[in-house]
Structure formats: structure tokens, C-alpha cells
Design a protein around this motif. Structure first.
Motif, PDB file in Angstrom:
ATOM      1  N   VAL A  17       0.837  -1.194   0.000  1.00 45.99           N
ATOM      2  CA  VAL A  17       0.000   0.000   0.000  1.00 45.99           C
ATOM      3  C   VAL A  17       0.873   1.247   0.000  1.00 45.99           C
ATOM      4  O   VAL A  17       1.851   1.341   0.739  1.00 45.99           O
ATOM      5  CB  VAL A  17      -0.981   0.008   1.193  1.00 45.99           C
ATOM      6  N   GLN A  18       0.556   2.200  -0.870  1.00 45.14           N
ATOM      7  CA  GLN A  18       1.289   3.455  -0.960  1.00 45.14           C
ATOM      8  C   GLN A  18       0.384   4.616  -0.556  1.00 45.14           C
ATOM      9  O   GLN A  18      -0.836   4.531  -0.642  1.00 45.14           O
ATOM     10  CB  GLN A  18       1.791   3.692  -2.387  1.00 45.14           C
ATOM     11  N   VAL A  19       1.021   5.701  -0.135  1.00 44.89           N
ATOM     12  CA  VAL A  19       0.263   6.880   0.270  1.00 44.89           C
ATOM     13  C   VAL A  19       0.027   7.754  -0.958  1.00 44.89           C
ATOM     14  O   VAL A  19       0.642   8.795  -1.151  1.00 44.89           O
ATOM     15  CB  VAL A  19       0.999   7.669   1.375  1.00 44.89           C
ATOM     16  N   ASP A  20      -0.867   7.289  -1.822  1.00 45.93           N
ATOM     17  CA  ASP A  20      -1.232   8.092  -2.992  1.00 45.93           C
ATOM     18  C   ASP A  20      -2.203   9.194  -2.595  1.00 45.93           C
ATOM     19  O   ASP A  20      -2.120  10.310  -3.104  1.00 45.93           O
ATOM     20  CB  ASP A  20      -1.871   7.196  -4.056  1.00 45.93           C
ATOM     21  N   VAL A  21      -3.133   8.863  -1.704  1.00 45.78           N
ATOM     22  CA  VAL A  21      -4.147   9.812  -1.257  1.00 45.78           C
ATOM     23  C   VAL A  21      -3.959  10.033   0.235  1.00 45.78           C
ATOM     24  O   VAL A  21      -3.721   9.077   0.988  1.00 45.78           O
ATOM     25  CB  VAL A  21      -5.569   9.280  -1.540  1.00 45.78           C
ATOM     26  N   PHE A  22      -4.044  11.270   0.698  1.00 43.90           N
ATOM     27  CA  PHE A  22      -3.830  11.566   2.107  1.00 43.90           C
ATOM     28  C   PHE A  22      -4.652  12.775   2.511  1.00 43.90           C
ATOM     29  O   PHE A  22      -5.165  13.526   1.666  1.00 43.90           O
ATOM     30  CB  PHE A  22      -2.340  11.831   2.389  1.00 43.90           C
ATOM     31  N   VAL A  59      -4.312   6.051   6.149  1.00 43.02           N
ATOM     32  CA  VAL A  59      -4.059   5.903   4.708  1.00 43.02           C
ATOM     33  C   VAL A  59      -3.944   4.444   4.292  1.00 43.02           C
ATOM     34  O   VAL A  59      -3.968   4.121   3.107  1.00 43.02           O
ATOM     35  CB  VAL A  59      -2.771   6.656   4.287  1.00 43.02           C
ATOM     36  N   GLY A  60      -3.789   3.545   5.265  1.00 44.86           N
ATOM     37  CA  GLY A  60      -3.635   2.135   4.945  1.00 44.86           C
ATOM     38  C   GLY A  60      -3.012   1.400   6.108  1.00 44.86           C
ATOM     39  O   GLY A  60      -2.524   2.012   7.068  1.00 44.86           O
ATOM     40  N   GLY A  90      -6.588   1.761  -0.943  1.00 44.71           N
ATOM     41  CA  GLY A  90      -6.840   0.325  -1.070  1.00 44.71           C
ATOM     42  C   GLY A  90      -7.225  -0.066  -2.481  1.00 44.71           C
ATOM     43  O   GLY A  90      -6.761  -1.081  -3.017  1.00 44.71           O
ATOM     44  N   LYS A  91      -8.084   0.734  -3.108  1.00 37.62           N
ATOM     45  CA  LYS A  91      -8.470   0.455  -4.491  1.00 37.62           C
ATOM     46  C   LYS A  91      -7.263   0.489  -5.420  1.00 37.62           C
ATOM     47  O   LYS A  91      -7.082  -0.385  -6.270  1.00 37.62           O
ATOM     48  CB  LYS A  91      -9.506   1.481  -4.959  1.00 37.62           C
TER      49      LYS A  91
END
Length: 922
Positions: free
Chosen positions: A129-134, A520-521, A144-145
Motif C-alpha cells: 500500500v502506498q500513500v497516494d491519497v492523504f 491511509v492504509g 486500497g483500491k
């Protein structure tokens, strides 16, 4: 199974009879009481696996029973863990290798079903999981998507593995970080398992494919990080060969003072042990201070054993261990087994009891621990909170030496250091400021601006004291109207679902969200390099004036290029301090003296005004953290959510490889393999692929983060129709050797000294025709050398291979054609991984290195006198273009006869394959 010392006994617990191998019985012949706790675990392991000497003999047991604390390790023993735990970055290549071994063993005359884990092997998906959205309520769902879209191929493959292999389970995404899931749920502490038709009780021991597996040491479980290849061998029933270690005792007294956290404690311990030197050693904590350390604090200290360099950092089983097992929802039957077994074996710790004998001892009064961070690029470089600003200024000089600011918003100020023995700058220097517009606000970025503030990684997100401490600090800050600065990328990555629940129950998750710290995940996120992109405005502001910006994260690793390629200064800190620096927006501040911000009524607010008391934190823990949270969150830990269960996956005992896949590929390690065993040959006519300095990490050798589109790996992916937006990360593509070999030595921060201080994964290619050397990417040069039939070597300084237990740092080195790495010293796991992949580790004599020997990388190198692995030293000859030669001796780091045997086979996996195929043939 042998039992030379007649130690087999029966233990009745919960109405069940367990066979165990009694240390007190052995104590009738040897002085076992003086042995450290960890040494008793090794001794029991040998008693239980004695087989007449084929692997474990009577002499091995006696060698541990008569352990001499001060003796330099020279006696080999075999250790067999009770189970293996994997994370997905390192676990996927493990399962790829097992799938490839199923194909290969059939070609050698064996049966695919022979390739099957023989001990419990559990994989936790937590690294993808990456922090694309925060900074928004739907961050968790959207990340997650994106995670499932990016990793569908990998997750399908893992679902195949879970169906195809016995003794293999997968904990799906959005559950937690592997080490926290291990601590909260997977760890048994004492195993109760049927072995050869009888129910046995024995210590829970574990190998993990992440170096921070040592976190489990906090609850008395002996385990450490290994490379994927060593983990695979253990899964296939092969013991690990090791030297009987020295054990350093670390005495803890007193208790933590007001305002100090477990993070401050572990950074202090890390600095002390790094200074002492514990590489390759066990560290064991003891003393009256243990009774003041909750299990979560112990786990925090144990977690960072790789950072202080030890194989493990272990605590004994005691009443606190049982309290935690009960708290985390373990059954009363299991808790009773742990207590009865530990007491029967003399593994139980009571306050005030006599301590064991140790190879060396250190001591720390917990009351002397002060608020600290570590950075800007190594976890052992502890900095007192009051000195962070001056530490940053001191580190800034080399980073801006060649900077040419654009002049936008620049102010000319005197760049003077502050405090301590900081050297003073006597010149005027430009301090550039980039003006940006973000979140509908005008803002200014400068050197030291905090652009990432991340509550991340297993080190701290397992610890209710620091997590709730962060929440309470956020509450106090929000009440005064304080906010995070708009240029700070804030993120909260809880170690497990349990953490989110107790933050909600305490009512502080809302307060964290008010400051931008939305969940974020559930994964390592920023600490592993999955920090995601910075806002475009921030990236442009950094680039505009080549700013040296900072991250503050509650992680355990801050090596160069790891957290984010645009962020050059990275500081490890406790979660409360992460929140504090998000509010301050800069590391160029003394938070012990200067105001952190202004309240809504315009008054100065200091950190001390919002810092929660130890009592407030303790009361909140007591009111919110209970067994019911663990029970409900781990009820169906292997089931997964709808996304996971909707992923299609193939069936069958052999995996059907897809030629078009850029994620999963049958690796070339076993191509052309026969039953014929090779030999350990001298190396002749090698070229130098890299000339490196100190502290080259596994991140430098095999990065986990972003793939640049103009890198060899990026060009390869584009050639296969993958768009840069879909590159994902190196870590996520570890199941494809085509990508990973191109990424080896591709870290943008690595410095090949052939080019002075220049950064980037390049080298000089010397063709056969005597033409001028050509500067190429390391992969491109290596392929040219391979076509020329020229072997390669690497020269390096101290602490080569520190960092995560990344098997691709060894696999990639092998596939590039490197035959030997010659360094001043090696990190334990990486040295073992190199051996396991057939790359020879050699060590310079004390006081010598490439620089002292006048080597510049242009030489043609030979390594002679190996004597098929029997030699303890080898002769290295480096010949320059003018015909002059430099000859020196290097230590051969094949440390045990078993390692030499693995090496002759071409690596540990080849050894295992031949052993299994031979059994089938017989």
C-alpha cells in the motif's frame, strides 16, 4: 531421533501430555543456570533435533552447554526455527522461487510435491500500500483500491500459493504490519505441535524475511531476519548453519521520566549498541528496569535490533509476557502452556533473580533517557530534540555545496550554526525560498521544510503509549487551534486494525484527522519508501531552488533515497513528535525553546503546552485497550475482504507462468542445472563494477521505491507496454527478475567512487579493444561484460549491506555477473545472502581498504588461493593499465563448512534441490 543425554520428559498442561526435552535434566551435568536466556533456547533446539551427528550431534550440544562467553565464535551449530513469517515484498519472490523449484526438481528426477513448506509459514501482505491519497476521509478506501489495481497479478499469484502449498497461509491486505500481526496474533511463544506422532512442547522460534522480525524478541520468542533464500531452505526443512554467538547483556534500571517515550529509549539503545559493536551477536536485556517496561516498549526495542546491528535483541518470558498474551486475546489454554513450559525449563524470569553470564555488558538508567530523534540519514545517529535544528544546519553544508539557486524569493542571510560545538560559517550564503500556492493558501518552502510527516512502521505503531500519546497531543493542539502546515504530507498508517479501534475508542482519531492524519492504509507505507508522490506544488517548489527538505517519520529506517527521492533529510521520531513537526512545518526549529505555532487567539504555543503527561497516557491506555479489540479484529485473520476474495487465481500444483507478465516470472537460477556439484574456483581477469564507500545499504543495492522511466528497469517496462504511471515500485516487482536485475545498484543516491561524489547507479565499462572507458548504467555495463565473458567484482567500505533482509540485493548482484564483493565489513544477513546466491564475500585486512591500497576501479582483478573454499584468506591482485600491480590478502567469509558446501552447489537453493532430487531417486 537421538537423545544422548536422556532429557526426554513429559509435561501435563490443560489435561494434555506433552513431550519436551528438559534443560534442568541437562543441568545435572552442565552449569546451565549461567547461560543467557537466548543460549538456552539454542540448547533446547539442539536437544530436540539431535540426529546422531548428521546435522546435530552430542558434541554440538556440549559445545553450547559449555559456552564460553568471551570466546570468539568458531563452533558451528545447526538451528531449525519452528516457523517462518514473510511479508509480501520479500515473500512474493520466495513463493516464486518455490514455484520455480517445483518445475526444476521434476527436471532433476524428483517430484513437484516435494517442494512444500514443512513448517508453518505465514505471509502478511503489508508492503504494497502506498500513500497516494492523504489528508481526507476516503484516503484509506482510495489507497486500497489503487493497491489492488496495481497488485492484482501478485495477489492472484499469492492466492495460488495459498491453495497449492501445504503449511502456507496468507494474511490479506488491510490487516496490519507483519511484525505487529506476528506479535498480536501469530506468535505462539511456546509451540504445542505433533511431531513424529507425538505431541511436543518447545519454544516458538522464527525466521522472517524482514530484518525487523526481531520485534517478536520482545515477548521472549527467539527469531531474526533472514534472506528469502535462507527462509525458503528453512521452509523446506533445512537447518540454518550458524556459529555459536557471543551474547551481550544490556542491563536496564529505573524507569522512563516524564516526557520520554519508548522511541526515545530505542534510539538511545541503538546509539549505545552501535558504538559498542554487536554485529553478528545476540543482545539480551535484563535488570530491574524490565518490570517498568510494558510489552509494547520491549517490542519497540527488540524491533530495531537490525539498526543496532545485532542478530536479535531479546527479552525473557515473565509475568508481563502473560499479561500481553491475555490482553491480545490468546486462549487461556495457550497462556497456561507458556507459563508451565517456561517454568519447567528454567526460561521464566522473576525480578531480582541472578543474571546470566554475558560476553560483555552495557547498562542504562531509563531515567536518563531524553526526547530524541535520529537522522538525517542513519537510524543510529541520535540527536537530542533540542539539537535537531543545529544538526540539520550542520548536515546542510555538503548537500548545498554545488547548488545554484534560481533566486526566486531568495534572501541573503548569514548561515550560522547554533548550539553545541557546531562549526560557524564565516561566509554569507543564499537561503532560497520557493513561494507556492497550496490548499488555497500562499506558503513558502525553504531548506528544512517538513514535507512529509508520517506515523508509520512497526517500530512504533505497535505501541499504545506513543500512538495514544500522538492522539492526545493532537487533541491538545486542535483545541488551541493549531494545524499542520499546508505543505506537509501527513499520513497515519496504524500497525493493525486494533490500533484504529483504540484510537477511536479514546476519541482521538478525530483529533488526528483535524491535523490531517487520516488513516491511509495498514502497512509499512512511508518507512519502506511507499510515501507516494508529493503534491505537485511542493515538488515544483523543491526543484525550483534545489531545496533540501525534510521528512519526520516514526519509522526505523531513514537511509538515503529510501523515504522519498525528493527528500534528502529524514528524521526518525516518536509519533507525538511527528505530529509536532507537522504543526511546526520545519526541522529548522528548537521545539524545546521556540513556539510551535500560534493559538486561534494569536498567543504563542510551545510544545510543552500540548504534550500529554505520562499519567494521562497511562489512564487512556487502561480505559481503551482490551482483549475484545484483538478478538474481534483477528477472528477471521486469513479470510480477507471482498476485494481479496474476488481476485481470480489459478489452480494446480505447478504454476502456469505467463510470458507477458511483468510481475511474476520463472527466474533463471536453475536454468541448465544438473545433479553435478561444482567447486569454488579462483577468479581471474575481473573488472570492477563498483567502488563504494561506507554504509552501502540494501536500499542502495536493490531499491524498493520508485522506478525512474529513464532507468534500465524503466526502459524495460516501457518496452513491454507498461506506462510510467503503472510502474508501481521495485519492491512490488520482486517476482520478476528482468525488472529486478535492471534495478540492482540503481538507487539514485548511490555513489560509485569511480566518479567522485556523483550520485547515480553508473559505472565505467572497459572494452576489450583498449578504447577509452565508457560511462554506462551498471546494468548496461554488466551485460556488456557478460557478453565479453568478463567476471565482475565490487569493492566497498564498512557496513556493506546494512538494511532490510533483501534477498534481491544478493540475487541481483549474482545475475549481474559479480563473482566477489570485497568490503571492510558486512552486515550479517547480506553476507549470508551473498553466500546463498553464490557470490563470494571477502573482507579487507584491518586498516586496509580500496582507498588505502590506491585502487580507483580501473584495475583488472584476480582472486586466487581459494582452495575450493578451504582457505581462510585469499590473495587479491589488482593490475592497472600501466602494468603495475597491487597485491593484498583478504579474509574469505565462508564462515562454516556448510556455507562452503552451499557455495559449491552454486547456492543454498541449488543444494536443497539436489538433496530432494537425490532422495526421490533413492
Amino acid at each position: 531421533m537421538s537423545d544422548s543425554f536422556s532429557t526426554r520428559r513429559q509435561l501435563s498442561v490443560n489435561g494434555r501430555d506433552y513431550t519436551y526435552f528438559s534443560l534442568p535434566v541437562l543441568a545435572e551435568r552442565f552449569d546451565i543456570a549461567r547461560l543467557p536466556y537466548s543460549m538456552k533456547i539454542l540448547l533446547e533446539n539442539l536437544l530436540r533435533h539431535e540426529d546422531g551427528g548428521a546435522t546435530v550431534g552430542k558434541d554440538h550440544i556440549e559445545a553450547v552447554a559449555r559456552w564460553e562467553p568471551k570466546k570468539e565464535p568458531d563452533t558451528e551449530i545447526a538451528f531449525m526455527p519452528a516457523r517462518v513469517v514473510l511479508q509480501d515484498f520479500t515473500g512474493v519472490p520466495c513463493v516464486v522461487d518455490l514455484a520455480a523449484m517445483r518445475d526444476a526438481v521434476g527436471k532433476l528426477g524428483g517430484n513437484a510435491k516435494q517442494i512444500n513448506p514443512l513448517i508453518p509459514s505465514e505471509l502478511v501482505i503489508d508492503h504494497s500500500v502506498q500513500v497516494d491519497v492523504f489528508g481526507r476521509p476516503d484516503a484509506l478506501d482510495l489507497n486500497g483500491k489503487i493497491e489492488f489495481e496495481r497488485n492484482k497479478e501478485r495477489y492472484s499469484f499469492l492466492r495460488w500459493g495459498q491453495k497449492s502449498f501445504e503449511n502456507f497461509k496468507v494474511v490479506p491486505p488491510n490487516t496490519g504490519i507483519v511484525h505487529q500481526v506476528n506479535l498480536e496474533n501469530l506468535a505462539r511463544v511456546v509451540m504445542g505441535r505433533e511431531v513424529a506422532g507425538e505431541l511436543q512442547a518447545f519454544p516458538d522460534t522464527v525466521f522472517g524475511t524482514d530484518s525487523h522480525t526481531t520485534m517478536i524478541n520482545g515477548i521472549g520468542v527467539l527469531g531474526w531476519g533472514v534472506g528469502g533464500i535462507e527462509a525458503e531452505a528453512a521452509m523446506l526443512g533445512q537447518p540454518s548453519s550458524m556459529l555459536i554467538p557471543q551474547v551481550v547483556g544490556f542491563k536496564l534500571t529505573g524507569q522512563l521520566p516524564e516526557g520520554a517515550t519508548a522511541t526515545d529509549l530505542v534510539l538511545t539503545v541503538t546509539q549505545m549498541l552501535r558504538k559498542h559493536g554487536v554485529v553478528g551477536k545476540f543482545v539480551e536485556f535484563y535488570g530491574d528496569g524490565l518490570q517498568h517496561l510494558p510489552l509494547a516498549d520491549r517490542a519497540t526495542i527488540a524491533n530495531m535490533a537490525p539498526e543496532y546491528g545485532a542478530t536479535c535483541g531479546i527479552f525473557p518470558i515473565d509475568a508481563e509476557s502473560l499479561t500481553y498474551l491475555r490482553l491480545s486475546g490468546r486462549s487461556e489454554e495457550q497462556i497456561a502452556l507458556v507459563e508451565a513450559y517456561a517454568k519447567a525449563q528454567g526460561l521464566w524470569h522473576e525480578p531480582g533473580q541472578a543474571h546470566a553470564e554475558y560476553s560483555a555488558t552495557l547498562e542504562l538508567d531509563l531515567g536518563e533517557v531524553k526526547p530524541s530523534l535520529a537522522g538525517p540519514k542513519r537510524p543510529q545517529d541520535r540527536v537530542l530534540l533540542e539539537n535537531v535544528h543545529s544538526n540539520f544546519q550542520e548536515s546542510l553544508g555538503p548537500l548545498i555545496a554545488n547548488r545554484k539557486p534560481k533566486g526566486v524569493g531568495c534572501a541573503i542571510e548569514e548561515l550560522n550554526g547554533e548550539g553545541g560545538n557546531q562549526p560557524q560559517a564565516s561566509h554569507l550564503a543564499a537561503k532560497p525560498v520557493s513561494k507556492i500556492r497550496i490548499q488555497e493558501q500562499d506558503a513558502e518552502l525553504s531548506d528544512g521544510s517538513v514535507v512529509i510527516a508520517a506515523i508509520t512502521s512497526c517500530t512504533n505503531t505497535s505501541n499504545p503509549a506513543v500512538m495514544l500519546g500522538a492522539g492526545l497531543l493532537a487533541r491538545n493542539a486542535a483545541r488551541l487551534g493549531l494545524k499542520s502546515k499546508p505543505w506537509v504530507k501527513t499520513s497515519l498508517g496504524p500497525g493493525s486494525l486494533v490500533v484504529t479501534d483504540y484510537l477511536k475508542k479514546a476519541g482521538v482519531l478525530d483529533d488526528l484527522e483535524k491535523l490531517g492524519f487520516y488513516v491511509v492504509g495498514y502497512g509499512c507505507t512511508t518507512c519502506i519508501g511507499n510515501s507516494g508522490p508529493l503534491p505537485e506544488e511542493v515538488s515544483k517548489g523543491i526543484a525550483e531552488n534545489e531545496l533540501v527538505v525534510a521528512s519526520v517519520l516514526s519509522g526505523n529506517r531513514n537511509f538515503e533515497g529510501r523515504v522519498h527521492p525528493e527528500v534528502k533529510a529524514n528524521y526518525l521520531a516518536s509519533p507525538p513528535l511527528v505530529v509536532a513537526y507537522a504543526i511546526a512545518g520545519t526541522v529548522n526549529i528548537d521545539l524545546t525553546q521556540e513556539p510551535i505555532g500560534k493559538s486561534s487567539d494569536g498567543k504563542d504555543v510551545f510544545l510543552r503546552d500540548i504534550w500529554p503527561s505520562n499519567k494521562e497516557i497511562g489512564d487512556t491506555i487502561a480505559a481503551t485497550v482490551g482483549p475484545e479489540l484483538f478478538a474481534q479484529n483477528y477472528a477471521d485473520v486469513f479470510k480477507g475482504d471482498t476485494r481479496w476474495n474476488q481476485i481470480a487465481s489459478p489452480d494446480g500444483e505447478s504454476f502456469q507462468w505467463e510470458e507477458s507478465s511483468t510481475y511474476i516470472k520463472n527466474p533463471p537460477y536453475f536454468d541448465g542445472m544438473t545433479m553435478q556439484v561444482g567447486s569454488i574456483d579462483d577468479v581471474h581477469g575481473a573488472r570492477v563494477m563498483g567502488l563504494f564507500g561506507d554504509s552501502i545499504t540494501t536500499d542502495h543495492i536493490s531499491p524498493a521505491g520508485n522506478i525512474k522511466k529513464d532507468s534500465p528497469a524503466g526502459r524495460f517496462l516501457i518496452s513491454r507496454g507498461v506506462q510510467p504511471a503503472d510502474f508501481n515500485s521495485y519492491g512490488s516487482r520482486r517476482g520478476n527478475d528482468d525488472v529486478m536485475v535492471r534495478g540492482t545498484f540503481a538507487n539514485i543516491r548511490i555513489k560509485n567512487l569511480m566518479f567522485g561524489g556523483e550520485e547515480g547507479g553508473n559505472t565505467l565499462y572497459y572494452g576489450k579493444d583498449g578504447a577509452a572507458p565508457e560511462k554506462l548504467a551498471i546494468y548496461d555495463a554488466a551485460m556488456k561484460y557478460k557478453a565479453d565473458g568478463v567476471p565482475l567484482v565490487v569493492f566497498a567500505g564498512k557496513e556493506y549491506g546494512t538494511g532490510s533482509s533483501r534477498d534481491w540485493a544478493a540475487k541481483g548482484t549474482n545475475l549481474l555477473g559479480v563473482k566477489a564483493v570485497i568490503a571492510e565489513s558486512f552486515e550479517r544477513i547480506h553476507r549470508s545472502n551473498l553466500v546463498g546466491m553464490g557470490v563470494l564475500p571477502l573482507q579487507f585486512k584491518d586498516g586496509e581498504n580500496a582507498q588505502s591500497l590506491g585502487l580507483d576501479g580501473s584495475e583488472v582483478v584476480s582472486v586466487t588461493g581459494l582452495d575450493d573454499g578451504k582457505a581462510k584468506t585469499a590473495t587479491v591482485t589488482a593490475k592497472k593499465a600501466d602494468g603495475s600491480e597491487k597485491t593484498f590478502e583478504a579474509k574469505v567469509l565462508l564462515l562454516t563448512p556448510k556455507e562452503a558446501e552451499y557455495f559449491r552447489h552454486g547456492g543454498i537453493l541449488h543444494y536443497v534441490l539436489r538433496q530432494l532430487a537425490a532422495k526421490k531417486a533413492a
